[in-house]
Motif scaffolding. Structure first.
Motif, PDB file in Angstrom:
ATOM      1  N   GLY A   1       0.822  -1.212   0.000  1.00 29.02           N
ATOM      2  CA  GLY A   1       0.000   0.000   0.000  1.00 29.02           C
ATOM      3  C   GLY A   1       0.852   1.256   0.000  1.00 29.02           C
ATOM      4  O   GLY A   1       0.573   2.216  -0.746  1.00 29.02           O
ATOM      5  N   THR A   2       1.901   1.269   0.825  1.00 25.71           N
ATOM      6  CA  THR A   2       2.794   2.429   0.869  1.00 25.71           C
ATOM      7  C   THR A   2       3.560   2.577  -0.434  1.00 25.71           C
ATOM      8  O   THR A   2       3.672   3.681  -0.989  1.00 25.71           O
ATOM      9  CB  THR A   2       3.780   2.292   2.039  1.00 25.71           C
ATOM     10  OG1 THR A   2       3.047   2.217   3.265  1.00 25.71           O
ATOM     11  CG2 THR A   2       4.740   3.467   2.095  1.00 25.71           C
ATOM     12  N   ALA A   3       4.103   1.468  -0.932  1.00 25.06           N
ATOM     13  CA  ALA A   3       4.862   1.512  -2.186  1.00 25.06           C
ATOM     14  C   ALA A   3       3.971   1.956  -3.344  1.00 25.06           C
ATOM     15  O   ALA A   3       4.373   2.794  -4.166  1.00 25.06           O
ATOM     16  CB  ALA A   3       5.461   0.142  -2.480  1.00 25.06           C
ATOM     17  N   GLY A   4       2.749   1.429  -3.392  1.00 25.49           N
ATOM     18  CA  GLY A   4       1.823   1.832  -4.438  1.00 25.49           C
ATOM     19  C   GLY A   4       1.429   3.286  -4.327  1.00 25.49           C
ATOM     20  O   GLY A   4       1.289   3.989  -5.342  1.00 25.49           O
ATOM     21  N   GLY A   5       1.254   3.774  -3.081  1.00 23.83           N
ATOM     22  CA  GLY A   5       0.921   5.186  -2.887  1.00 23.83           C
ATOM     23  C   GLY A   5       2.034   6.098  -3.362  1.00 23.83           C
ATOM     24  O   GLY A   5       1.779   7.135  -3.990  1.00 23.83           O
ATOM     25  N   PHE A   6       3.273   5.720  -3.053  1.00 24.54           N
ATOM     26  CA  PHE A   6       4.424   6.514  -3.504  1.00 24.54           C
ATOM     27  C   PHE A   6       4.462   6.570  -5.034  1.00 24.54           C
ATOM     28  O   PHE A   6       4.579   7.649  -5.631  1.00 24.54           O
ATOM     29  CB  PHE A   6       5.713   5.893  -2.958  1.00 24.54           C
ATOM     30  CG  PHE A   6       6.978   6.531  -3.489  1.00 24.54           C
ATOM     31  CD1 PHE A   6       7.582   7.572  -2.808  1.00 24.54           C
ATOM     32  CD2 PHE A   6       7.568   6.074  -4.665  1.00 24.54           C
ATOM     33  CE1 PHE A   6       8.751   8.161  -3.298  1.00 24.54           C
ATOM     34  CE2 PHE A   6       8.727   6.652  -5.161  1.00 24.54           C
ATOM     35  CZ  PHE A   6       9.320   7.700  -4.474  1.00 24.54           C
ATOM     36  N   LEU A   7       4.358   5.398  -5.669  1.00 25.94           N
ATOM     37  CA  LEU A   7       4.469   5.344  -7.122  1.00 25.94           C
ATOM     38  C   LEU A   7       3.311   6.080  -7.797  1.00 25.94           C
ATOM     39  O   LEU A   7       3.501   6.759  -8.812  1.00 25.94           O
ATOM     40  CB  LEU A   7       4.522   3.889  -7.581  1.00 25.94           C
ATOM     41  CG  LEU A   7       4.813   3.666  -9.064  1.00 25.94           C
ATOM     42  CD1 LEU A   7       6.151   4.291  -9.460  1.00 25.94           C
ATOM     43  CD2 LEU A   7       4.817   2.176  -9.389  1.00 25.94           C
ATOM     44  N   ARG A   8       2.124   5.966  -7.226  1.00 29.21           N
ATOM     45  CA  ARG A   8       0.981   6.654  -7.809  1.00 29.21           C
ATOM     46  C   ARG A   8       1.142   8.171  -7.711  1.00 29.21           C
ATOM     47  O   ARG A   8       0.790   8.910  -8.630  1.00 29.21           O
ATOM     48  CB  ARG A   8      -0.294   6.215  -7.088  1.00 29.21           C
ATOM     49  CG  ARG A   8      -1.600   6.727  -7.671  1.00 29.21           C
ATOM     50  CD  ARG A   8      -1.816   6.190  -9.081  1.00 29.21           C
ATOM     51  NE  ARG A   8      -1.526   7.199 -10.114  1.00 29.21           N
ATOM     52  CZ  ARG A   8      -1.450   6.922 -11.397  1.00 29.21           C
ATOM     53  NH1 ARG A   8      -1.640   5.688 -11.842  1.00 29.21           N
ATOM     54  NH2 ARG A   8      -1.183   7.877 -12.262  1.00 29.21           N
ATOM     55  N   TYR A   9       1.690   8.653  -6.585  1.00 24.00           N
ATOM     56  CA  TYR A   9       1.917  10.092  -6.431  1.00 24.00           C
ATOM     57  C   TYR A   9       2.945  10.580  -7.450  1.00 24.00           C
ATOM     58  O   TYR A   9       2.776  11.649  -8.059  1.00 24.00           O
ATOM     59  CB  TYR A   9       2.386  10.411  -5.014  1.00 24.00           C
ATOM     60  CG  TYR A   9       2.659  11.875  -4.795  1.00 24.00           C
ATOM     61  CD1 TYR A   9       1.622  12.781  -4.606  1.00 24.00           C
ATOM     62  CD2 TYR A   9       3.966  12.369  -4.791  1.00 24.00           C
ATOM     63  CE1 TYR A   9       1.871  14.134  -4.423  1.00 24.00           C
ATOM     64  CE2 TYR A   9       4.225  13.716  -4.615  1.00 24.00           C
ATOM     65  CZ  TYR A   9       3.168  14.599  -4.426  1.00 24.00           C
ATOM     66  OH  TYR A   9       3.414  15.941  -4.256  1.00 24.00           O
ATOM     67  N   VAL A  10       4.015   9.802  -7.647  1.00 27.84           N
ATOM     68  CA  VAL A  10       5.020  10.167  -8.644  1.00 27.84           C
ATOM     69  C   VAL A  10       4.381  10.233 -10.030  1.00 27.84           C
ATOM     70  O   VAL A  10       4.605  11.181 -10.799  1.00 27.84           O
ATOM     71  CB  VAL A  10       6.196   9.156  -8.623  1.00 27.84           C
ATOM     72  CG1 VAL A  10       7.116   9.388  -9.827  1.00 27.84           C
ATOM     73  CG2 VAL A  10       6.991   9.279  -7.335  1.00 27.84           C
ATOM     74  N   ALA A  11       3.564   9.228 -10.360  1.00 26.14           N
ATOM     75  CA  ALA A  11       2.906   9.209 -11.672  1.00 26.14           C
ATOM     76  C   ALA A  11       1.956  10.390 -11.835  1.00 26.14           C
ATOM     77  O   ALA A  11       1.881  10.996 -12.917  1.00 26.14           O
ATOM     78  CB  ALA A  11       2.159   7.892 -11.863  1.00 26.14           C
ATOM     79  N   ASP A  12       1.226  10.755 -10.767  1.00 24.49           N
ATOM     80  CA  ASP A  12       0.318  11.903 -10.840  1.00 24.49           C
ATOM     81  C   ASP A  12       1.082  13.197 -11.113  1.00 24.49           C
ATOM     82  O   ASP A  12       0.628  14.058 -11.884  1.00 24.49           O
ATOM     83  CB  ASP A  12      -0.466  12.038  -9.528  1.00 24.49           C
ATOM     84  CG  ASP A  12      -1.508  10.941  -9.373  1.00 24.49           C
ATOM     85  OD1 ASP A  12      -1.823  10.266 -10.386  1.00 24.49           O
ATOM     86  OD2 ASP A  12      -1.985  10.727  -8.241  1.00 24.49           O
ATOM     87  N   CYS A  13       2.256  13.342 -10.470  1.00 24.43           N
ATOM     88  CA  CYS A  13       3.059  14.552 -10.693  1.00 24.43           C
ATOM     89  C   CYS A  13       3.627  14.587 -12.105  1.00 24.43           C
ATOM     90  O   CYS A  13       3.771  15.662 -12.701  1.00 24.43           O
ATOM     91  CB  CYS A  13       4.187  14.625  -9.666  1.00 24.43           C
ATOM     92  SG  CYS A  13       3.646  14.936  -7.972  1.00 24.43           S
ATOM     93  N   VAL A  14       3.966  13.418 -12.651  1.00 16.75           N
ATOM     94  CA  VAL A  14       4.453  13.360 -14.026  1.00 16.75           C
ATOM     95  C   VAL A  14       3.334  13.745 -14.991  1.00 16.75           C
ATOM     96  O   VAL A  14       3.548  14.482 -15.952  1.00 16.75           O
ATOM     97  CB  VAL A  14       5.005  11.953 -14.345  1.00 16.75           C
ATOM     98  CG1 VAL A  14       5.227  11.766 -15.847  1.00 16.75           C
ATOM     99  CG2 VAL A  14       6.300  11.709 -13.582  1.00 16.75           C
TER     100      VAL A  14
END
Length: 467
Positions: free
Chosen positions: A444-457
């Motif tokens: 959940g934490t790893a997915g949240g981090f990656l999703r936030y990075v993707a949203d910023c991209v």
């Protein structure tokens, strides 16, 4: 009275215990100044020059180029002190005498000791010009310890170059890659005539010498009664080439093996539409001022994502059975160099602007290409950004840079079909992957981090909420 002092390979710091001699910068008989670099060595971290804390006449060198020495092993001996009279130099370094026309005062050496043996961070004073001490015709026999003498070993014949008359001391080679190529193929660089400025030996010179050695020699035609050629034995055919794992390559092997052994890693990935990020970068660069790199913008995104998910900016202390969350982000980035893969570290990346990050990435990348990174440039990372898209690939499952807890991978950005605002369009798409230590967090934490990075991209304006 001159005194002979032994200079040993100093403690290189950063946990390094050995180094390989790449190039001697002085020869037996040279006069060296205090803090003058005397040898270039390659450690598991970087290529560095070692300064000698003594000033005097070099009487012996220990170790051929390519030899690996442990910390504390003798490097060379230096005759220091005295008046510099011929009889004193002859007693300190058998067979050595002042150059013709050189007075005793000119050949005198300093007996001071600087104590500056820290490697890779420069020395305090200017380097004095070396003076050559001419050797007498009769030389005393070599001692039992067999230090490297001034005379070169028997060379491998290189037909294309022929002997280079009067060549003594360090071979005129700057590039460690050229030296390694010659060593691997059995070429004695003392037999190669350089085509570069002032006789500098270039890669093309070594390749020409290799071609000359490998050129087939014409043989007479065999008679009908000649025996057939004997095929090599299976044992010889299957032996293969053996490449030593040492230096940077050895350090990488050790670190990756330890990472795979100790870290229970997992990887998740997502495709993202980078069209808006690329447009934002173009607008920044069009506005004037220093150009902003894409890597710098991705680094800014990483820093903000780590502020929201600090679990991934941490390390694990298994002895204490504790997760150590680190207060600052020291961002490593993977860089491929002729010497192998290295990970320079941008210190305090969280406090830097996009312009500052761009400049630091450029500085460290150039230093990596020139093999000029110091041990300090390669240590202390807390999170790694791996842009493998420069190799033309979309995705990867990278190995974590031990003892860090995560690595963000970025693939190539290419036009792809993409549903944008409910319609099919051609967009700039990138694959992002996160490899993380499952001990520090769950999916959940790893997915949240990656999703936030993707949203910023996909929507760089998302960053404005956290600035």
């Amino acid at each position: 009275m001159a005194q002979v002092l032994e200079f040993k390979l100093p403690d290189l710091g950063e946990g390094l215990t050995e180094a390989e001699i790449v190039r001697w910068l002085v020869a037996v008989g040279d006069v060296v100044a205090i803090d003058q670099p005397v040898v270039e060595v390659e450690t598991a971290k970087a290529m560095v020059e070692v300064p000698c804390p003594y000033g005097g006449v070099v009487t012996a060198r220990y170790g051929e180029e390519g030899t690996e020495l442990p910390v504390g092993a003798p490097l060379l001996t230096v005759a220091v002190g005295g008046t510099g009279a011929p009889e004193e130099l002859a007693e300190a370094a058998p067979g050595a005498a002042p150059t013709v026309g050189e007075t005793a005062a000119e050949s005198a050496v300093s007996s001071e000791y600087s104590g500056n043996v820290l490697v890779g961070y420069g020395t305090a004073g200017p380097v004095a010009r070396r003076r050559r001490v001419r050797h007498a015709a009769a030389k005393a026999p070599a001692p039992a310890a067999a230090p490297v003498a001034a005379a070169a070993p028997a060379p491998v014949a290189v037909p294309v170059a022929g002997p280079v008359p009067g060549q003594e001391g360090p071979v005129p080679v700057i590039s460690p890659l050229v030296r390694k190529l010659a060593r691997d193929r059995g070429i004695d660089l003392r037999e190669v005539r350089g085509s570069g400025p002032e006789g500098l030996i270039l890669r093309a010179d070594v390749e020409l010498a290799i071609a000359a050695l490998e050129r087939p020699v014409a043989a007479p035609a065999p008679s009908p009664a000649a025996a057939p050629a004997v095929a090599p034995s299976p044992a010889v055919a299957s032996a293969g080439e053996r490449v030593p794992l040492r230096g940077v390559r050895g350090a990488v092997a050790d670190k990756l093996s330890r990472s795979r052994t100790e870290i229970p890693d997992a990887t998740c990935w997502v495709d993202a539409d980078a069209t808006e990020l690329m447009a934002a970068r173009a607008a920044m660069n069009a506005a004037g001022g220093p150009k902003i790199s894409l890597l710098a913008l991705l680094a800014r995104i990483c820093v903000h994502a780590l502020a929201r998910f600090p679990e991934l900016n941490s390390t694990v202390d298994m002895a204490a059975r504790e997760i150590v969350r680190l207060p600052a982000v020291h961002l490593g980035f993977a860089a491929q160099t002729p010497r192998g893969l290295v990970v320079p570290v941008v210190k305090d990346a969280g406090t830097r602007t996009a312009e500052s990050l761009t400049a630091e990435f450029a500085r460290l990348t150039e230093a990596a290409r020139e093999s000029a990174l110091t041990p300090a440039d390669l240590t202390g990372g807390t999170f790694t950004l791996n842009n493998y898209g420069v190799f033309g690939v979309d995705g990867s499952t990278p190995i974590i840079n031990h003892p860090e807890a995560a690595m963000l991978g970025v693939g190539r950005i290419i036009p792809k079909p993409w549903v944008h605002q409910g319609e099919l369009a051609v967009r700039q798409v990138v694959q992002l992957s996160l490899t993380f230590d499952h001990r520090v967090c769950d999916g959940g934490t790893a997915g949240g981090f990656l999703r936030y990075v993707a949203d910023c991209v996909e929507q760089p304006a998302v960053l404005l909420r956290t600035l």
